[in-house]
Design a protein around this motif. Structure first.
Motif, PDB file in Angstrom:
ATOM      1  N   ILE A 112      -4.957  -2.343   0.347  1.00 35.26           N
ATOM      2  CA  ILE A 112      -4.111  -3.148   1.241  1.00 35.26           C
ATOM      3  C   ILE A 112      -3.513  -2.205   2.274  1.00 35.26           C
ATOM      4  CG2 ILE A 112      -2.105  -4.680   1.367  1.00 35.26           C
ATOM      5  CD1 ILE A 112      -2.636  -5.472  -1.532  1.00 35.26           C
ATOM      6  N   THR A 113      -3.809  -2.460   3.548  1.00 30.83           N
ATOM      7  CA  THR A 113      -3.452  -1.486   4.577  1.00 30.83           C
ATOM      8  C   THR A 113      -2.574  -2.101   5.665  1.00 30.83           C
ATOM      9  OG1 THR A 113      -5.514  -1.948   5.757  1.00 30.83           O
ATOM     10  CG2 THR A 113      -5.549  -0.123   4.199  1.00 30.83           C
ATOM     11  N   PRO A 114      -1.829  -1.248   6.373  1.00 25.20           N
ATOM     12  CA  PRO A 114      -0.922  -1.713   7.431  1.00 25.20           C
ATOM     13  C   PRO A 114      -1.613  -1.681   8.801  1.00 25.20           C
ATOM     14  CG  PRO A 114      -0.545   0.597   7.049  1.00 25.20           C
ATOM     15  CD  PRO A 114      -1.713   0.208   6.182  1.00 25.20           C
ATOM     16  N   LYS A 163      -8.417  -5.358   2.097  1.00 27.43           N
ATOM     17  CA  LYS A 163      -7.656  -6.336   2.894  1.00 27.43           C
ATOM     18  C   LYS A 163      -6.888  -5.613   3.995  1.00 27.43           C
ATOM     19  CE  LYS A 163      -3.613  -8.015   3.355  1.00 27.43           C
ATOM     20  NZ  LYS A 163      -3.655  -8.452   4.740  1.00 27.43           N
ATOM     21  N   PRO A 164      -7.388  -5.700   5.224  1.00 23.67           N
ATOM     22  CA  PRO A 164      -6.666  -5.048   6.327  1.00 23.67           C
ATOM     23  C   PRO A 164      -5.437  -5.850   6.734  1.00 23.67           C
ATOM     24  CG  PRO A 164      -8.594  -6.208   7.179  1.00 23.67           C
ATOM     25  CD  PRO A 164      -8.603  -6.402   5.684  1.00 23.67           C
ATOM     26  N   ALA A 165      -4.602  -5.241   7.561  1.00 21.99           N
ATOM     27  CA  ALA A 165      -3.413  -5.930   8.077  1.00 21.99           C
ATOM     28  C   ALA A 165      -3.842  -7.054   9.027  1.00 21.99           C
ATOM     29  CB  ALA A 165      -2.514  -4.942   8.801  1.00 21.99           C
ATOM     30  N   GLU A 166      -3.079  -8.108   9.026  1.00 17.34           N
ATOM     31  CA  GLU A 166      -3.391  -9.297   9.846  1.00 17.34           C
ATOM     32  C   GLU A 166      -3.520  -8.956  11.333  1.00 17.34           C
ATOM     33  OE1 GLU A 166      -1.224  -9.046   7.358  1.00 17.34           O
ATOM     34  OE2 GLU A 166      -0.486 -11.003   6.698  1.00 17.34           O
ATOM     35  N   ARG A 213      -4.132 -13.223   4.979  1.00 19.26           N
ATOM     36  CA  ARG A 213      -2.692 -13.017   4.846  1.00 19.26           C
ATOM     37  C   ARG A 213      -2.327 -12.226   3.587  1.00 19.26           C
ATOM     38  NH1 ARG A 213       0.520 -16.701   7.630  1.00 19.26           N
ATOM     39  NH2 ARG A 213       2.013 -16.713   5.942  1.00 19.26           N
ATOM     40  N   GLY A 214      -1.233 -11.456   3.717  1.00 25.52           N
ATOM     41  CA  GLY A 214      -0.758 -10.693   2.574  1.00 25.52           C
ATOM     42  C   GLY A 214      -0.379 -11.583   1.410  1.00 25.52           C
ATOM     43  N   SER A 215       0.311 -12.671   1.731  1.00 25.83           N
ATOM     44  CA  SER A 215       0.819 -13.541   0.665  1.00 25.83           C
ATOM     45  C   SER A 215      -0.320 -14.266  -0.055  1.00 25.83           C
ATOM     46  CB  SER A 215       1.788 -14.559   1.265  1.00 25.83           C
ATOM     47  OG  SER A 215       1.149 -15.237   2.331  1.00 25.83           O
ATOM     48  N   GLY A 240      -3.651 -10.640  -0.279  1.00 28.62           N
ATOM     49  CA  GLY A 240      -3.017  -9.490  -0.929  1.00 28.62           C
ATOM     50  C   GLY A 240      -2.522  -9.849  -2.320  1.00 28.62           C
ATOM     51  N   ALA A 241      -1.810 -10.950  -2.397  1.00 28.86           N
ATOM     52  CA  ALA A 241      -1.226 -11.338  -3.684  1.00 28.86           C
ATOM     53  C   ALA A 241      -2.320 -11.616  -4.722  1.00 28.86           C
ATOM     54  CB  ALA A 241      -0.334 -12.563  -3.489  1.00 28.86           C
ATOM     55  N   LEU A 299      -3.404  -8.356  -6.169  1.00 32.90           N
ATOM     56  CA  LEU A 299      -2.402  -7.766  -7.071  1.00 32.90           C
ATOM     57  C   LEU A 299      -2.479  -8.360  -8.471  1.00 32.90           C
ATOM     58  CD1 LEU A 299       0.855  -7.666  -4.884  1.00 32.90           C
ATOM     59  CD2 LEU A 299      -1.001  -6.010  -5.023  1.00 32.90           C
ATOM     60  N   PHE A 329      -1.953   0.962  -1.731  1.00 33.47           N
ATOM     61  CA  PHE A 329      -1.193   0.199  -0.721  1.00 33.47           C
ATOM     62  C   PHE A 329      -0.505   1.130   0.255  1.00 33.47           C
ATOM     63  CE2 PHE A 329       3.052  -1.167   0.585  1.00 33.47           C
ATOM     64  CZ  PHE A 329       2.781  -2.376   1.234  1.00 33.47           C
ATOM     65  N   GLY A 388       2.268   0.377   3.464  1.00 36.74           N
ATOM     66  CA  GLY A 388       2.971  -0.688   4.182  1.00 36.74           C
ATOM     67  C   GLY A 388       4.469  -0.523   4.017  1.00 36.74           C
ATOM     68  N   THR A 433       7.269  -4.873   0.528  1.00 33.30           N
ATOM     69  CA  THR A 433       5.956  -5.258  -0.004  1.00 33.30           C
ATOM     70  C   THR A 433       5.517  -4.268  -1.080  1.00 33.30           C
ATOM     71  OG1 THR A 433       5.427  -6.122   2.196  1.00 33.30           O
ATOM     72  CG2 THR A 433       3.630  -5.984   0.640  1.00 33.30           C
TER      73      THR A 433
HETATM   74  P1  ADP Z   1       3.793  -3.804   7.918  1.00 33.59           P
HETATM   75  O1  ADP Z   1       3.765  -5.205   8.451  1.00 33.59           O
HETATM   76  O2  ADP Z   1       4.913  -2.981   8.403  1.00 33.59           O
HETATM   77  O3  ADP Z   1       2.456  -3.135   7.982  1.00 33.59           O
HETATM   78  P2  ADP Z   1       3.807  -4.995   5.284  1.00 33.59           P
HETATM   79  O4  ADP Z   1       4.268  -4.393   4.010  1.00 33.59           O
HETATM   80  O5  ADP Z   1       4.352  -6.307   5.683  1.00 33.59           O
HETATM   81  O6  ADP Z   1       4.113  -3.889   6.366  1.00 33.59           O
HETATM   82  O7  ADP Z   1       2.234  -5.115   5.305  1.00 33.59           O
HETATM   83  C1  ADP Z   1       1.365  -4.135   4.785  1.00 33.59           C
HETATM   84  C2  ADP Z   1       0.169  -4.824   4.158  1.00 33.59           C
HETATM   85  O8  ADP Z   1       0.612  -5.538   3.000  1.00 33.59           O
HETATM   86  C3  ADP Z   1      -0.507  -5.853   5.068  1.00 33.59           C
HETATM   87  O9  ADP Z   1      -1.909  -5.778   4.887  1.00 33.59           O
HETATM   88  C4  ADP Z   1       0.057  -7.144   4.547  1.00 33.59           C
HETATM   89  O10 ADP Z   1      -0.790  -8.247   4.795  1.00 33.59           O
HETATM   90  C5  ADP Z   1       0.156  -6.870   3.059  1.00 33.59           C
HETATM   91  N1  ADP Z   1       1.074  -7.764   2.345  1.00 33.59           N
HETATM   92  C6  ADP Z   1       2.169  -8.394   2.841  1.00 33.59           C
HETATM   93  N2  ADP Z   1       2.757  -9.147   1.884  1.00 33.59           N
HETATM   94  C7  ADP Z   1       2.045  -8.987   0.760  1.00 33.59           C
HETATM   95  C8  ADP Z   1       2.145  -9.492  -0.582  1.00 33.59           C
HETATM   96  N3  ADP Z   1       3.103 -10.311  -0.948  1.00 33.59           N
HETATM   97  N4  ADP Z   1       1.210  -9.100  -1.476  1.00 33.59           N
HETATM   98  C9  ADP Z   1       0.230  -8.239  -1.125  1.00 33.59           C
HETATM   99  N5  ADP Z   1       0.074  -7.747   0.109  1.00 33.59           N
HETATM  100  C10 ADP Z   1       0.964  -8.102   1.049  1.00 33.59           C
END
Ligand code: ADP
Length: 479
Positions: free
Chosen positions: A143-145, A170-173, A202-204, A207-208, A211, A221, A223, A227
């Motif tokens: 999971i990357t930012p 899973k890259p950042a959105e 989406r992370g939620s 990403g979730a 996890l 991870f 970020g 998170t």
């Molecule tokens: P930033 O937006 O500063 O990069 P985040 O922690 O919000 O920091 O995001 C880092 C990564 O974690 C992103 O890929 C994001 O989609 C993911 N992420 C955000 N929320 C969750 C979550 N609840 N579970 C798993 N991954 C998540």
């Protein structure tokens, strides 16, 4: 539409997201698939099915794949850098540099695939031998930012594959473009289907799902702290291995005896380049009395000359902030600092359009002086081009202030004193220490990571990456 890559196939997602250029918000880079829970589970299943064979693949096979990927990334560095600058907003030279770094990381881990190591030693019992080996951990969720759209994925994907793990990435959105391009290279690299999977979304949701799935043995991870805490809680709950890289509030000390130009170069580079959006950025400049006023004046002089403009335009020093929400946060912290009684010595304004009239998230770098250690600007990560200055009586007080933070990623000092530099390297409470160098900007072949609230678990990069992606086996044999 740019699709997800699952089990060796390119698949549409149930939804799409638009990738927007922060240097010109009218410019849509593309539409990217967004996976849901079911598609993420399909990727996990594909990785799980591919793991037994991939974990036993030969070092030669892994070397060839990673080396070829590294070569292609390096050859295409200008084109991929252009895409990266367009979607993330760092300047073109910075973006090309980041792409090159990703290429070298693949090359480095290609070599590591050939050097798995291991130990053979006699037992304390007669006639018994002991072997210590490392085996691949399993399926890894990455999971990357958004701030390093290709280098961070590279420094997680390359070691995972080199050590025989399968990957669900899973890259950042905000930055699916570079992630997709990297996945496309890997899709042609000879990897068996399912070994590497890309699930944008989406992370939620995506990403979730990573996890919480028992088939995922580890989560790497990078970020934000909130998170990261969710990642930790979920992984502890099911005894999965995890490593976290999170925030920083990195100090840079400037001592009276510092070379002024060196100190200013370090502070401007690590405070403002990449728009201050680096977890290793120096956001607290701790400056001793004798040089304080000269240093602040020199900083303001340099900052006046910095060009904030389109990331891909020649001559731009600082690209835009990544998006509206981050810009709002940066602006809010400038306001908080002023409200707490600090002085805005320079910058901080949001600029709505560049000279060509492109609407973008432009912001002039901000220098905040007359701050105290308890102010929020000195305690909380802003993640933008906002730097504060703290005054210190002497080296001892500067060191105490540098360490007075819940974070511990990088810590720097500008000095010509061997005595203070040596003392600082030993006593800075940080994972990485820089002397007369910016706190940001690290090598790709040595460990990266921090202490305290910045990081958790084994270090990333270099040979230390093996610690996370492998598990140790001790085998006893009676001859
Ligand atoms: P930033 O937006 O500063 O990069 P985040 O922690 O919000 O920091 O995001 C880092 C990564 O974690 C992103 O890929 C994001 O989609 C993911 N992420 C955000 N929320 C969750 C979550 N609840 N579970 C798993 N991954 C998540």
């Amino acid at each position: 539409m740019f699709k997800n890559f699952i089990g060796g196939e390119w698949l549409d997602g149930p939804k799409v997201s638009r990738n927007i250029n922060p240097s010109d918000t009218r410019d849509v880079i593309g539409e990217y698939a967004q996976a849901d829970v079911a598609q993420t589970q399909a990727a996990i299943a594909a990785a799980h099915a591919a793991f037994p064979a991939w974990s036993l693949s030969t070092p030669q096979q892994r070397f060839d794949i990673l080396d070829a990927a590294g070569t292609e990334i390096l050859i295409r560095r200008n084109e991929l850098g252009e895409l990266l600058a367009r979607e993330e907003g760092k300047t073109l030279p910075e973006a090309i540099g980041e792409v090159a770094r990703a290429g070298y990381i693949f090359k480095f881990f290609a070599g590591e695939a050939l050097r798995p190591g291991g130990e053979s030693l006699p037992s304390v019992r007669p006639g018994v031998g002991v072997e210590i080996t490392r085996e691949a951990l399993g399926v890894i969720g990455l999971i990357t930012p958004w701030n390093f759209p290709i280098a961070i994925p590279a420094w997680k994907i390359a070691p995972a594959l080199a050590y025989g793990c399968c990957v669900v990435f899973k890259p950042a959105e905000l930055v699916p473009g570079s992630a997709w391009a990297l996945a496309e290279i890997l899709s042609r690299s000879g990897l068996p289907g399912g070994v590497f999977n890309l699930v944008m979304g989406r992370g939620s949701e995506v990403g979730a799902t990573l996890l919480n799935d028992p088939r995922v043995s580890g989560i790497s991870f990078t970020g934000s702290v909130p998170t990261g805490q969710k990642v930790a809680a979920a992984c502890v709950g099911r005894m999965a291995k995890f490593q976290l890289e999170m925030g920083g509030k990195n100090p840079m000390i400037v001592l009276d005896d510092a070379e002024l130009s060196v100190a200013v170069n370090c502070a401007v580079n690590s405070g403002f380049f990449s728009t201050g959006q680096r977890c290793t950025a120096s956001s607290r400049l701790i400056v001793t009395e004798g040089i304080h006023d000269r240093f602040v004046a020199a900083m303001v002089g340099r900052m006046k000359a910095l060009k904030v403009d389109d990331a891909r335009k020649q001559g731009t020093d600082i690209g835009p902030v990544v998006d509206q929400s981050q810009l709002g946060q940066d602006q809010e912290y400038v306001g908080i600092a002023k409200a707490e009684g600090a002085t805005l010595a320079f910058g901080g304004e949001h600029v709505e359009r560049n000279p060509e009239g492109q609407p973008g998230f432009y912001m002039r770098p901000a220098l905040i002086t007359d701050t105290t250690p308890a102010m929020r600007i000195n305690r909380e990560e802003v993640f933008g081009p906002v730097v504060s200055v703290l005054r210190a009586k002497n080296y001892e007080e500067a060191l105490q202030l540098a360490n007075d933070t819940p974070f511990g990623l990088a810590s720097g000092i500008a000095t010509t004193s061997l005595k203070h530099a040596t003392h600082f390297k030993r006593h800075a409470q940080a994972g990485m220490v820089m002397v007369n160098l910016p706190t940001a900007g690290v090598d790709y072949h040595v460990p990266f990571g921090g202490r305290k609230g910045s990081s958790y678990g084994p270090r990333e990069q270099g040979r230390y990456a093996a610690e996370f992606f492998t598990t140790v086996k001790t085998a006893y044999t009676q001859a």
